[in-house]
Design a protein around this motif. Sequence first.
Motif, PDB file in Angstrom:
ATOM      1  N   GLU A 634      14.921  -3.071 -27.432  1.00  0.00           N
ATOM      2  CA  GLU A 634      14.051  -2.628 -28.639  1.00  0.00           C
ATOM      3  C   GLU A 634      12.584  -3.268 -29.027  1.00  0.00           C
ATOM      4  N   ASN A 694       5.855  -6.966 -35.822  1.00  0.00           N
ATOM      5  CA  ASN A 694       6.181  -8.197 -36.967  1.00  0.00           C
ATOM      6  C   ASN A 694       6.619  -9.428 -36.837  1.00  0.00           C
ATOM      7  N   ARG A 798      15.772   2.774 -36.325  1.00  0.00           N
ATOM      8  CA  ARG A 798      14.313   2.568 -35.648  1.00  0.00           C
ATOM      9  C   ARG A 798      13.618   1.333 -36.352  1.00  0.00           C
ATOM     10  N   THR A 799      12.479   1.843 -35.506  1.00  0.00           N
ATOM     11  CA  THR A 799      11.872   0.668 -35.825  1.00  0.00           C
ATOM     12  C   THR A 799      10.086   0.757 -36.000  1.00  0.00           C
ATOM     13  N   GLN A 800       9.749   0.352 -36.083  1.00  0.00           N
ATOM     14  CA  GLN A 800       8.162   0.900 -36.324  1.00  0.00           C
ATOM     15  C   GLN A 800       6.736  -0.026 -36.224  1.00  0.00           C
ATOM     16  N   SER A 802       4.159  -1.414 -36.571  1.00  0.00           N
ATOM     17  CA  SER A 802       3.001  -0.706 -37.388  1.00  0.00           C
ATOM     18  C   SER A 802       2.043  -2.206 -37.830  1.00  0.00           C
ATOM     19  N   ARG A 809       0.995  -1.350 -45.917  1.00  0.00           N
ATOM     20  CA  ARG A 809       2.635  -1.350 -45.140  1.00  0.00           C
ATOM     21  C   ARG A 809       3.329  -1.465 -47.228  1.00  0.00           C
ATOM     22  N   VAL A 810       3.189  -1.914 -47.473  1.00  0.00           N
ATOM     23  CA  VAL A 810       3.993  -2.263 -48.448  1.00  0.00           C
ATOM     24  C   VAL A 810       3.839  -0.760 -49.569  1.00  0.00           C
ATOM     25  N   MET A 813       5.861   1.480 -46.657  1.00  0.00           N
ATOM     26  CA  MET A 813       7.557   2.315 -47.401  1.00  0.00           C
ATOM     27  C   MET A 813       8.017   1.933 -48.267  1.00  0.00           C
ATOM     28  N   GLU A 816       8.445   5.753 -47.956  1.00  0.00           N
ATOM     29  CA  GLU A 816       9.237   6.062 -47.116  1.00  0.00           C
ATOM     30  C   GLU A 816      10.713   6.135 -48.674  1.00  0.00           C
TER      31      GLU A 816
END
Lengths: 821, 230
Positions: A634, A694, A798-800, A802, A809-810, A813, A816
């Motif tokens: 990961e 993150n 899944r990771t992203q 950012s 970001r908020v 998301m 999404e």
Amino acid sequence: MTTKASYQRARKKAEQYFHDRSWKPFPFQKEAWKSYAEGKSGLVHAPTGTGKTYAVWTPTLLEWMSEQKGKAMTKRAPQLRVLWLTPLRALVEDTTRTLEELSEGLELPWTIQSRTGDTSGSVKAKQRKKYPSCLVTTPESLSLLLSYPETKEAFSDLRAVIVDEWHELLSSKRGTQTELCLARLRKWNPELKTWGLSATLGNLDTALSTLVGSHENSVLINGDLKKKFVVKTIIPKDMEKFPWAGHLGGKLVEEVAKQIEKAQTTLVFTNVRSQTEYWYHALVSVRPKWGDELGIHHGSLDRKDRTEVENRLRTGQIKAVVCTSSLDLGVDFSPVEQVIQIGGPKGVARLLQRAGRCGHQPGAISRVFCVPTQAMELVEYAAAREAMEARKIEQREPLRAPLDLLAQHLITLALGGGFSEKEALQEVRTAWSYRDLSEEEWSWTLDFVIRGGNTLRAYDQFKRVVVKNGIHCVESKIIGRFHRMSIGTITSDQAITVKFKTGKTLGTIEESFISRINPKSNFYFSGKLLRLERVRDLTAIVSIAKAGKGAIPVWGGGKSPLSSELSIAVREKLMQAKTGSCKEPEMKAIAPTLSIQDKNSTLPEQNQFLIEKTVTKEGVNWFLFPFAGRLANEGLAALVSYRMSKIIPMSLSVSFNDYGFHLCSNEDLDLSEKKWRELLNPEKLIDELLDCMNLSEMAKRQFREVARVAGLIFQGFPGAQKSARQVQASGGLFFDVFSKYDPENLLLTQSRREVLERQLEVERILSKLQEIKSQDLIINYPGRLTPFAFPLWAESLRTQVSTESWGDRVRKMAEELEQTN
Amino acid sequence: MVTPSQQMIEIQWQGEKLHLLAQKGLFWPEEKALFVADPHFGKAATFRKVGIPVPEHTTEDDCARLLQMLEQTQASRLVFLGDFLHARQGKTDPVRTLLFQWREACASVEIVLIRGNHDLKSGDPWAELSIKCHGEPFLIKHLNCRHHPSDKENTPFLAGHIHPGYSIKGMGRSSVRAACFWVRRESIILPAFGSFTGLKNIRPNPEDKIYLSNDQEIVEVGIPKLGPKF
């Protein structure tokens, strides 16, 4: 005083006792007796159920017997001679009984008592007035005893500390706490003997050093009697329709049920709690008549229910128990005849440990039946069996100088009679984990417990530890009381309690799961189909659902990565498959799959690193196969995608498993071998990981444990005073205020380090990148998904990457979220 | 899509125009009233008294943030929706000094406190702060001011007490959790104002509105429909 003659007399008596029970001591037990009598410390390693207890318990009794004058033994119980530490509270009572059996058999006047968090206040107070001859307890309870100044006197005749299941404690903060306590006891009595009992590990020398600390006279004793293990795999008949990933197993439920029917009692191990719920339910649906004969056991179930299942296991009143690692340890359940392992074992030690949970009858063989949930696990079984036979077992590393725990321990010492700076530093450094503790770390921690750290220097109200004539001590009664209530390192999950209306508690579940369940909908828990009535505060009230389907709860964390040792063994197996030299049934079953992999792409050799690029309708896919375990993969995935998006800004979706990782993008990027080498360069690894993972959110979550150990937050404990409620704050809140007002706080550093080491396995990432440098890059364009690539493709995790601002970001998301609903 | 970051969001609620501020205050322009919930002054000091080291300066920052909002909005009235003080043990000299300085800097503002559960235990603030204390509810125009939210209330109300927090998850391990305004049809629950106060996750209904705030920015987020995703 011990004389040779009196020792021989004592030993004869013990041997006569064993002989009368037609029990012949093993050579390793005799070796332990002899070493102990010579004043040595040591570590005895052997699989469970092979007589480790008597290897170390007998000589402590012999020592006392040989000190008796003449033939007549005193009838008075000696004061505390032996401390017996065990990691599991559940083990304490059984251990006490086992120890008593021998001391009573030898007609000794010894008293043996237990002391844990469950022991009543009045019993505890009595014990502190008059200690038993042997106290069976946990590391936390020992630490608590050290916070009382009278303990030193009471422990003045302590001869030995025995640490049971040392492998389990070794690489945890509980192990480090044990080390610090032992350092204190050794300072009081340099002759103190420390003996550990451990399962076999890949780094026994380190395990021994960590246990005995400064005690130089020590010995490693091998009690591995090469017990027979048989590892068999239930191979699906219909390999073509074999699903690649996910909840599989469905097809094998009937086979598993049949296997359970063949034995009196079976333990069915899964790797995670949700799988336990899934398999329990699946087995009940194919064998409804089993009902109560099938049990379920995992760490989120109510303690009472777990204990009941354990008792029924012990007495053989149960057909099978579906469980997680919650039953890896503990007393031996003699009726258990076989073990079933669902899913990949992920580690050699784990499979060995689980295998050892059955076949306790003399001469019996431990049998494990493996049930694959995806095809590559077939290779894992074959590899694990070979590694088990060769005893190529994982290492467990002790922690390096956790400062949260040092802060806790220093307050304990300050309460327990006080300490001077110089002597305390010397003492702490005799603990293996703190042997390289720097001056800076020491001063910072000391300052933290005295003045509260940098930002509180001027604050006259803060007086946790005060210094008087060079002695550090605690004066405030309330601080002492709060500290004693919070000694320990176990951090309980923040969880929702699941209860019936009648008040009966079933266990706990994560908030993130329950928040996705509508009231009046169903979910499986504790082996039951439940209906959610309502959630109030931290409690979910449920009732038994009449019928229908339900969701299966998910608990975060806990999915162990494929170990390095097993990963190496898996790659060896793959190599053998390439040359067609595999004979195992598992390898034969998977051979067609592996040959497709080799034909359409490559089965990578040890000196090759495989990259596949495939275009599908979803976009351009890159698959990389480091075989580094899911955590490191990961991290590698995040790193490579971060570096790719620096070449061209692009959005990549990422998935990973134990073998490799997958990046998918709408943009095509032509990457030469040179470019790939840059993407996989070990330089600047940590800095870039910090940027792309993150990490601060992860560290914030990790800080809950750090804050709890360092005494910043109090956990809910029984009988908590009201005054404690005024000082409740979460770890995340502390993380935020420290980050803002005291960014140099070393506890923040520690929390980040713990994330890097434990959650990302950064060492493994680094060594993998270094290994890749010397490997040949094989870049294939197979034109369609290969058997290796397919499970990654199907993997939904899944990771992203950012790098946006908080607000962006908020918003992203939130978008999404709306799209996925 | 990148929208500029916002410090304020204007909403229409119960026929009134209200401003939700990133600094965790709510401003009602027509009444020139600023509302703030749960500052918990003296909480850090309470912790220090039992030997838990909480860094200094949270109180200074909170006072400064209050002054900044008063300045920005030109409010003539400041309403605390309860839990002004955290605990009796937190009424220490340094806390008192800071609050006195703060009060001097906003001497012209009328201040009202709706007593919360913590205020009942710690007692009313020092008289010198000239804060008028009331039990709940306290009516302004047609809106009730409360500390505890109430199911039985027929009048629309503003309240605190809950310390609402909300977390949204992105892909993988990525997530953000922050304090929020929880706007419902009949009530608005304000985020806890104090820097050293925790969060409690709320379970909003799809028709509610959530505004996350981290002192610098305020963002509206969507609420997913409830229900299992498997």
